[in-house]
Design a protein around this motif. Structure first.
Motif, PDB file in Angstrom:
ATOM      1  N   LYS A 108      -3.650  54.889  46.198  1.00  0.00           N
ATOM      2  CA  LYS A 108      -2.375  54.241  46.464  1.00  0.00           C
ATOM      3  C   LYS A 108      -1.327  54.803  45.519  1.00  0.00           C
ATOM      4  O   LYS A 108      -1.643  55.244  44.417  1.00  0.00           O
ATOM      5  N   LEU A 109      -0.061  54.753  45.948  1.00  0.00           N
ATOM      6  CA  LEU A 109       1.063  55.143  45.104  1.00  0.00           C
ATOM      7  C   LEU A 109       1.933  53.914  44.865  1.00  0.00           C
ATOM      8  O   LEU A 109       1.812  52.917  45.579  1.00  0.00           O
ATOM      9  N   PRO A 110       2.826  53.951  43.862  1.00  0.00           N
ATOM     10  CA  PRO A 110       3.571  52.748  43.481  1.00  0.00           C
ATOM     11  C   PRO A 110       4.465  52.144  44.558  1.00  0.00           C
ATOM     12  O   PRO A 110       4.779  50.958  44.512  1.00  0.00           O
ATOM     13  N   THR A 111       4.917  52.928  45.495  1.00  0.00           N
ATOM     14  CA  THR A 111       5.701  52.426  46.617  1.00  0.00           C
ATOM     15  C   THR A 111       4.959  52.812  47.889  1.00  0.00           C
ATOM     16  O   THR A 111       4.046  53.630  47.847  1.00  0.00           O
ATOM     17  N   PRO A 112       5.314  52.275  49.054  1.00  0.00           N
ATOM     18  CA  PRO A 112       4.567  52.586  50.280  1.00  0.00           C
ATOM     19  C   PRO A 112       4.879  53.988  50.809  1.00  0.00           C
ATOM     20  O   PRO A 112       5.612  54.177  51.767  1.00  0.00           O
ATOM     21  N   ILE A 113       4.323  54.973  50.123  1.00  0.00           N
ATOM     22  CA  ILE A 113       4.517  56.382  50.478  1.00  0.00           C
ATOM     23  C   ILE A 113       3.161  57.070  50.537  1.00  0.00           C
ATOM     24  O   ILE A 113       2.173  56.541  50.032  1.00  0.00           O
ATOM     25  N   ALA A 114       3.129  58.262  51.111  1.00  0.00           N
ATOM     26  CA  ALA A 114       1.873  58.998  51.257  1.00  0.00           C
ATOM     27  C   ALA A 114       1.803  60.239  50.375  1.00  0.00           C
ATOM     28  O   ALA A 114       0.758  60.881  50.306  1.00  0.00           O
ATOM     29  N   VAL A 115       2.922  60.579  49.687  1.00  0.00           N
ATOM     30  CA  VAL A 115       2.931  61.788  48.871  1.00  0.00           C
ATOM     31  C   VAL A 115       3.865  61.592  47.676  1.00  0.00           C
ATOM     32  O   VAL A 115       4.901  60.930  47.777  1.00  0.00           O
ATOM     33  N   PRO A 164      12.223  57.491  54.495  1.00  0.00           N
ATOM     34  CA  PRO A 164      12.104  58.439  55.614  1.00  0.00           C
ATOM     35  C   PRO A 164      10.635  58.742  55.934  1.00  0.00           C
ATOM     36  O   PRO A 164       9.833  59.004  55.038  1.00  0.00           O
ATOM     37  N   GLY A 165      10.299  58.643  57.200  1.00  0.00           N
ATOM     38  CA  GLY A 165       8.949  58.959  57.647  1.00  0.00           C
ATOM     39  C   GLY A 165       7.938  57.842  57.452  1.00  0.00           C
ATOM     40  O   GLY A 165       6.745  58.061  57.613  1.00  0.00           O
ATOM     41  N   VAL A 166       8.397  56.627  57.125  1.00  0.00           N
ATOM     42  CA  VAL A 166       7.473  55.513  56.898  1.00  0.00           C
ATOM     43  C   VAL A 166       7.888  54.320  57.749  1.00  0.00           C
ATOM     44  O   VAL A 166       9.049  53.923  57.747  1.00  0.00           O
ATOM     45  N   THR A 167       6.922  53.752  58.468  1.00  0.00           N
ATOM     46  CA  THR A 167       7.140  52.516  59.215  1.00  0.00           C
ATOM     47  C   THR A 167       6.320  51.430  58.537  1.00  0.00           C
ATOM     48  O   THR A 167       5.101  51.585  58.362  1.00  0.00           O
ATOM     49  N   LEU A 168       7.006  50.344  58.140  1.00  0.00           N
ATOM     50  CA  LEU A 168       6.344  49.234  57.458  1.00  0.00           C
ATOM     51  C   LEU A 168       6.291  48.002  58.350  1.00  0.00           C
ATOM     52  O   LEU A 168       7.154  47.808  59.197  1.00  0.00           O
ATOM     53  N   ASN A 169       5.291  47.150  58.110  1.00  0.00           N
ATOM     54  CA  ASN A 169       5.250  45.859  58.806  1.00  0.00           C
ATOM     55  C   ASN A 169       5.999  44.823  57.967  1.00  0.00           C
ATOM     56  O   ASN A 169       6.582  45.155  56.927  1.00  0.00           O
ATOM     57  N   ASN A 170       5.969  43.568  58.387  1.00  0.00           N
ATOM     58  CA  ASN A 170       6.687  42.501  57.681  1.00  0.00           C
ATOM     59  C   ASN A 170       6.154  42.247  56.276  1.00  0.00           C
ATOM     60  O   ASN A 170       6.849  41.682  55.435  1.00  0.00           O
ATOM     61  N   GLN A 171       4.928  42.672  55.993  1.00  0.00           N
ATOM     62  CA  GLN A 171       4.338  42.511  54.668  1.00  0.00           C
ATOM     63  C   GLN A 171       4.550  43.757  53.793  1.00  0.00           C
ATOM     64  O   GLN A 171       3.917  43.892  52.746  1.00  0.00           O
ATOM     65  N   GLU A 172       5.439  44.666  54.244  1.00  0.00           N
ATOM     66  CA  GLU A 172       5.751  45.902  53.504  1.00  0.00           C
ATOM     67  C   GLU A 172       4.544  46.824  53.387  1.00  0.00           C
ATOM     68  O   GLU A 172       4.431  47.597  52.440  1.00  0.00           O
TER      69      GLU A 172
END
Length: 139
Positions: A121-128, A42-50
């Motif tokens: 950076k965090l372990p997954t593509p998140i900001a918090v 939720p709240g994250v938009t990823l590109n094709n490279q994650e």
């Protein structure tokens, strides 16, 4: 020591429990805004490279607090039991004010100790992400 796993929270990204009760303390593992049973964050938009191309810190923070509530509830605890929170933000300049505003909505009565740090950076593509400690005496 007793492990706590919450069915209504996203599965941990590694071999660890959501929380562990140790005596009168509940130690919660680092927790992010992934939603249980969903691939998209939720709240994250990823590109094709994650990689993150856009995100909404407000949406992520609200989902993060829903996850925190789910783990606390599974452990028989609540907001009032939280005593210490460490917040990890990937962009302090852009996100601190919004995070702080939303945090204040959730912590009106109980005000745990808190530390907020910026990380690269965090372990997954998140900001918090949060790391929490609660005091929950065994009944």
């Amino acid at each position: 020591m007793q492990e706590v796993m919450a069915d209504s929270a996203p599965k941990p990204v590694g071999p660890y429990p959501h929380a562990r009760q140790v005596g009168d303390f509940l130690l919660l593992s680092g927790m992010g805004p992934r939603a249980a049973g969903q691939k998209d964050i939720p709240g994250v938009t990823l590109n094709n490279q994650e990689q993150i191309v856009d995100y909404c810190i407000e949406t992520q923070t609200r989902q993060l607090f829903a996850n925190l509530k789910a783990v606390l509830t599974s452990a028989g605890a609540d907001w009032e039991d939280l005593v210490d929170i460490t917040v990890f933000l990937t962009n302090m300049d852009a996100d601190f004010k919004t995070f702080n505003r939303i945090y204040a909505e959730y912590f009106t009565d109980n005000k745990p100790c808190r530390t907020t740090v910026e990380v690269n950076k965090l372990p997954t593509p998140i900001a918090v992400e949060l790391k929490c400690l609660a005091y929950k005496p065994r009944g």
